[in-house]
Design an enzyme around this catalytic site. Structure first.
Site, PDB file in Angstrom:
ATOM      1  N   CYS A  62       0.825  -1.205   0.000  1.00 24.60           N
ATOM      2  CA  CYS A  62       0.000   0.000   0.000  1.00 24.60           C
ATOM      3  C   CYS A  62       0.858   1.253   0.000  1.00 24.60           C
ATOM      4  O   CYS A  62       1.046   1.906   1.019  1.00 24.60           O
ATOM      5  CB  CYS A  62      -0.963   0.040   1.175  1.00 24.60           C
ATOM      6  N   CYS A  95      -5.878   2.251  -4.667  1.00 28.86           N
ATOM      7  CA  CYS A  95      -5.390   2.875  -3.443  1.00 28.86           C
ATOM      8  C   CYS A  95      -6.348   3.997  -3.056  1.00 28.86           C
ATOM      9  O   CYS A  95      -6.338   5.058  -3.681  1.00 28.86           O
ATOM     10  CB  CYS A  95      -3.984   3.427  -3.675  1.00 28.86           C
ATOM     11  N   THR A 122      -1.599  -4.260  -2.959  1.00 25.05           N
ATOM     12  CA  THR A 122      -2.803  -3.906  -2.202  1.00 25.05           C
ATOM     13  C   THR A 122      -3.782  -5.076  -2.181  1.00 25.05           C
ATOM     14  O   THR A 122      -3.701  -5.990  -3.002  1.00 25.05           O
ATOM     15  CB  THR A 122      -3.521  -2.696  -2.836  1.00 25.05           C
TER      16      THR A 122
END
Length: 411
Positions: free
Chosen positions: A167, A344, A310
């Site tokens: 991330c 994100c 992610t």
């Protein structure tokens, strides 16, 4: 609950019981119930890690991000509570920390990423006191919120190590949420906020950079590019940064510091025949099958692919791995393709999110019909309410949750 038998050969062995491992196991069982599947995972607690940014901002509690691992292992999947220490793809076997050897017909490798706390001198000893914290640590994300809400002026430093990290937006999410809290409390004008990043770009996809730079400017954050944290002295409240590409260092004083540790593939992956030159699992970026070993697949944070690391990427990768794995067992062509999708949700304030979605090569691929560079309450609702439910009750239950995304021209 997992079957604790000592069966040592399975049709599919999965290394890692995180987001990727559980999702793959659940999808496999949905599609082929009689397949013998085992998950190798030592942890008894499973964490929804995207929630830790919100824990550090006082929006979620740590308890809301945690569940018992045993309750998430799919029915009729064997849970081997042990750690993988070596992989022998020529013998189709995995050696465990206990010395046990488990054999497979197909192997799925998704052990997650390794947080290298030791690579920053003094960090491990300093965490959790003297204003030194990290949302990347389950134990210390609540301390981030303690530091933020008790800081009344002074200097707050936020760091970002060299890529790749999981991330990549999380380091700056902490900057924005903390700054927004101080703005609301009326103390931002007497708080010096510094964001020190090892890279030279605020975000890896240029399309979103102006929108994020606008937030940096709005909060008055001092942005220091090409500065990599190498040492912490919690007692003195000093952080030492190296200017990337030089021997020059700079020491910065702080009242609180949010540290993101350097990250790498797990050591046993680095040492295995599966690793590429960077230590990551050497898979084909489209099929997610290993480039050399046809019985091995890899996904998640340890995969040597260029996508963002992610949970959203895992959501798209897992069905591809399962489709191609089952095709390989059947001797059919492996036609499923992963396009590099990652997402994100950048929390730029309490209640507003810039939702970045993109494919391999930084191609912008939004799922919703609005300009996702603009901070949105809708995206905040997705981040705080929809995505956690999607994770626990969709992905981990083996539901192939398709969120349609399409590329747009950004030039």
């Amino acid at each position: 609950m997992a079957d604790p038998t000592h069966q040592d050969r399975f049709s599919v062995v999965i290394i890692g019981g995180g987001a990727a491992g559980i999702t793959v196991a659940a999808l496999l069982k949905h599609q082929r119930q009689n397949l013998s599947v085992a998950i190798i995972e030592p942890s008894t607690t499973h964490a929804y890690q995207p929630g830790w940014t919100l824990v550090g901002a006082g929006v979620m509690t740590q308890a809301q991000t945690l569940k018992q691992e045993g309750g998430l292992i799919p029915k009729n999947v064997t849970w081997i509570r042990d750690s993988a220490v070596a992989i022998d793809p020529d013998a189709s076997s995995v050696t465990l920390e206990s010395g046990r050897v488990v054999e497979y017909r197909r192997l799925v490798v998704c052990p997650g990423i390794q947080l290298d706390w030791d690579k920053i001198e003094g960090l491990k000893e300093s965490l959790g006191k003297n204003g030194v914290t990290s949302n990347y640590s389950r134990e210390h994300a609540p301390y981030t919120w303690e530091c933020v809400r008790h800081l009344d002026g002074g200097t707050a430093i936020f760091t970002q190590p060299p890529m790749p990290i999981k991330c990549a937006g999380a380091p700056q999410k902490a900057v924005y949420l903390s700054s927004d809290h101080w703005r609301r409390e009326g103390s931002l004008h007497r708080t010096k906020v510094e964001f020190c990043m090892a890279g030279d770009a605020l975000f890896g996809v240029p399309y979103y950079v102006p929108a994020l730079q606008k937030q940096i400017d709005f909060y008055g954050v001092d942005l220091h590019k090409k500065e990599n944290l190498i040492k912490i002295d919690g007692e003195k409240k000093e952080a030492t940064f190296q200017k990337v590409g030089t021997d020059e260092t700079v020491v910065r004083k702080f009242d609180m510091i949010h540290v993101v540790p350097p990250q790498s593939a797990p050591d046993f992956i680095k040492k295995s025949p599966l690793a590429n030159s960077g230590g990551w699992i050497d898979v084909d970026p489209s099929s997610l099958r290993h480039v050399k070993y046809e019985t091995v697949f890899g996904l998640g944070d340890a995969a040597g692919t260029s996508n963002a690391k992610t949970a959203a990427a895992v959501r798209e990768q897992a069905p591809v791995v399962v489709a191609n794995l089952l095709a390989s067992l059947d001797g059919r062509p492996q036609t499923a393709v992963y396009d590099g999708y990652g997402a994100c949700p950048l929390t730029v304030s309490y209640g507003k999110v810039v939702l970045a979605e993109f494919l391999y090569g930084g191609k912008v691929a939004p799922s919703f019909p609005y300009d996702q560079r603009k901070p949105s309450r809708f995206a905040w609702m997705l981040k705080t309410e929809v995505f956690p439910r999607l994770y626990w009750h969709g992905m981990l239950k083996g539901h192939d949750v398709k969120v349609k995304h399409k590329t747009i021209e950004t030039a």
